[in-house]
Design an enzyme around this catalytic site. Structure first.
Site, short mmCIF file in Angstrom:
data_model
loop_
_atom_site.label_atom_id
_atom_site.label_comp_id
_atom_site.label_asym_id
_atom_site.label_seq_id
_atom_site.Cartn_x
_atom_site.Cartn_y
_atom_site.Cartn_z
N SER A 1 64.39 58.52 60.15
CA SER A 1 64.44 58.49 61.60
C SER A 1 64.28 59.88 62.20
CB SER A 1 65.74 57.83 62.06
OG SER A 1 65.73 57.58 63.43
N ASP B 1 61.69 54.07 66.75
CA ASP B 1 62.63 53.00 67.12
C ASP B 1 63.53 53.41 68.28
OD1 ASP B 1 64.27 54.75 65.71
OD2 ASP B 1 65.18 53.20 64.45
N THR C 1 79.53 50.15 66.65
CA THR C 1 78.42 51.08 66.81
C THR C 1 77.31 50.76 65.81
OG1 THR C 1 80.08 52.72 67.32
CG2 THR C 1 77.86 53.53 66.97
N LYS D 1 66.61 47.96 67.39
CA LYS D 1 66.09 48.83 68.45
C LYS D 1 64.59 49.04 68.25
CE LYS D 1 67.88 53.00 66.13
NZ LYS D 1 68.70 52.33 65.09
#
Length: 607
Positions: free
Chosen positions: A158, A319, A392, A430
């Protein structure tokens, strides 16, 4: 080669583990790195590399690339792939027919790791949909659902620094794995450590009948679905707005280009220096648009050059989405994840009302994570839809979305403050590509009624109450220090099992404490938290008598102590300066009194 001939560490276990790794490894570059460390006789480094192991968790694997069992390398990837394959064979009766889908980003070794993983599945007669080129992470959960795969794997770290890589796993419902899958996969990895000869052989995967490239199928299907929610194609086509876009040296450029084309928007202005994938991320300190202005400097420069008023930015695996807009004063406002969440929630509700005017709003759901803004809760009270809070991370929101859909519910939107947005339920994760297309269309529509994105945000706060937040983090590389900080909060001022009751000598009182590490919640019956708890991560939420909610938590993938603070005001309270003063005063006190940065030698953000 025998490491014992090169070095005697005095630790037989260490010598054995180094030997084992060198015998199983077939990557000559990694072997040379180990030899270099051995020649320097760095026992501590060797112990960290070979006696510790990257553990498979709900985020899969993520870590620094390099040799040894505690870093990301060919051997660790093969061991992970072998364990995952065996686990799927034991738990998925139709695995051979369903197959798996695999994608990768533009980081160093990402394609290599994806090919090694593919070779393992093919060696076990399992069909593999391996993307022929870099793709956005959301294409994996989307592809799992399209092809009805047993699992999906994305090789990405990411927005982590350039030296990192990761291995992210999705289950057959299209959502990221949650426990107990992570723990079971870890057990299977440890039972299948020795690499099979076939696991190293990537030479024939593209010729095998079990291989298929899903790229064209997924592109066509994904963007066809995107068309279904386009409300105002003529408005998009004729807008005077100019958009600037950066892929942040990642995968996003071609996919955002296709998204703009799909929704009938004119081409965006690309930030040329960051347009193409580059695993070195040469123009940014951190390849993370969430860092704000420091990551968007080039975007702002480009937008100013071309008189563009809106910036869209993806992180390297596309994302996440960041957005900035030029205000009337000529300054750039970079929306926080919470602000963008408020805007997208309003827009998704607007689309729903226009497309389905007779639909029952009581069947509609929106979700956000517990550390995100409570704006959705405020909107839900006024508009009549349902709001749910999850732990989360999108693994929780994705899995909850699937459950709600199975029960006939309509999930319009989910978000987390870390600029992650799920618009609709086509991708149960996401998705920075679709979110970018939705934000752009919202902006073009608002422009026709004389509003900017910033104006609309003000309107939302006037309607549902002002929600102002401050989120940040401190860096701490010592796990014992982190544990001590949180244990002190659970035994405050030396009082066992007693949490803080106030800050600033009683000026602001704490009325609620929820500890999702221990399962304590003094606002619930029996003081028991409703949300799932995890002893392996630290997370405490304090609610104050004036409406401020603050959560302190550790990161699952980075050496950070994060804090999230939001002051939720009533609709009548609109004095922004007064609210900001209160928020700043309280955040400063929370950091000083609860985290004690100087005493604990915490490193400030951005250092």
């Amino acid at each position: 080669m025998s490491v014992k001939n090169l070095i005697n560490t005095g630790n037989a276990t260490l010598d054995e583990k180094i030997n084992e790794w060198l015998q199983w490894n077939q990557n000559p570059v990694a072997e040379k790195e180990v030899e270099s460390i051995i020649k320097n006789v760095d026992i501590q480094v060797l112990s960290n590399l070979f006696l510790k192991r990257l553990e498979f968790g709900t985020a899969g694997l993520r870590g620094r690339m390099g040799p040894g069992y505690s870093q990301m390398n060919d051997l660790v990837i093969i061991q992970t792939g072998q364990g995952l394959t065996k686990y799927l064979l034991d738990t998925m009766p139709n695995l051979l027919q369903q197959g798996v889908i695999i994608g990768y980003d533009g980081r160093h070794n990402s394609k290599r790791f994806a090919e090694l993983t593919t070779a393992i599945f093919i060696a076990n007669n399992i069909k593999v949909y391996l993307f022929s080129q870099i793709c956005p992470t959301p294409f994996i959960p989307y592809g799992v659902l399209q092809y009805k795969c047993a699992a999906g794997i994305m090789i990405t770290a990411s927005h982590n620094p350039k030296d990192d890589n990761g291995y992210k796993v999705y289950w057959d419902n299209g959502a990221q794995i949650v426990s107990p899958h992570d723990k079971e996969i870890q057990k299977y990895i440890l039972k299948n450590l020795e690499p099979s000869k076939s696991s190293w052989d990537v030479s024939k995967i593209y010729e095998c009948h079990l291989y298929k490239d899903p790229l064209n199928d997924i592109m066509q299907s994904y963007f066809e679905k995107m068309k279904e929610s386009v409300l105002y194609p003529e408005v998009n086509k004729n807008t005077i707005l100019k958009f600037t876009y950066t892929a942040m040296h990642g995968v996003g450029h071609n996919y955002m280009t296709a998204a703009f084309n799909t929704v009938k928007l004119k081409p965006f202005i690309a930030v040329e220096e960051q347009k193409l994938p580059d695993p070195e991320f040469p123009t940014v300190k951190f390849p993370n648009p969430e860092e704000g202005k420091s990551a968007l400097d080039l975007s702002i420069k480009t937008a100013n050059q071309y008189a563009s008023s809106i910036i869209l930015a993806n992180d390297p695996d596309a994302d996440r989405l960041a957005c900035a807009t030029k205000t009337k004063s000529g300054e750039w406002h970079i929306f926080t994840g919470n602000e963008l969440g408020a805007l997208l929630a309003w827009w998704m509700l607007h689309i729903h009302k226009v497309q389905y005017p007779d639909a029952n709003i009581a069947n509609v759901y929106m979700l956000s994570s517990t550390v995100s803004s409570k704006i959705l809760a405020s909107m839900a009270k006024k508009e009549g839809f349902n709001f749910e809070e999850t732990l989360t991370g999108f693994k929780w929101m994705g899995n909850r979305t699937i459950d709600l859909i199975k029960n006939g519910k309509d999930v319009l939107f989910a978000f987390e403050e870390a600029i992650g947005f799920m618009c609709g339920s086509v991708v149960p994760d996401k998705d920075g590509i679709s979110a970018g297309a939705y934000v752009a269309q919202m902006a073009t529509y608002l422009e026709t009624i004389g509003l900017s994105l910033y104006d609309k945000l003000e309107e939302i706060y006037n309607t549902y109450g002002r929600h102002i937040s401050e989120n940040s983090y401190w860096i701490c590389h010592d796990s014992d220090t982190i544990k001590a900080i949180f244990e002190r909060l659970r035994n405050y001022n030396g009082n066992k099992n007693m949490y803080p009751t106030n800050i600033l000598d009683g000026k602001y009182l704490i009325v609620g404490v929820r500890d999702l590490t221990t399962g304590y919640d003094n606002t619930k019956p029996g003081n028991k938290a409703i949300l799932p708890t995890s002893k392996s991560s630290q997370m405490i939420t304090f609610t104050f008598d004036n409406g401020l909610v603050t959560t302190l938590r550790t990161s699952g993938t980075e050496p950070k102590i994060k804090y999230y603070c939001e002051l939720c005001a009533s609709r009548e309270e609109q004095d922004v300066n007064k609210l900001k003063y209160i928020l700043n005063e309280m955040v400063s006190a929370i950091v000083a009194e609860f985290l004690q940065p100087e005493f604990n030698a915490l490193i400030p953000r951005g250092t």
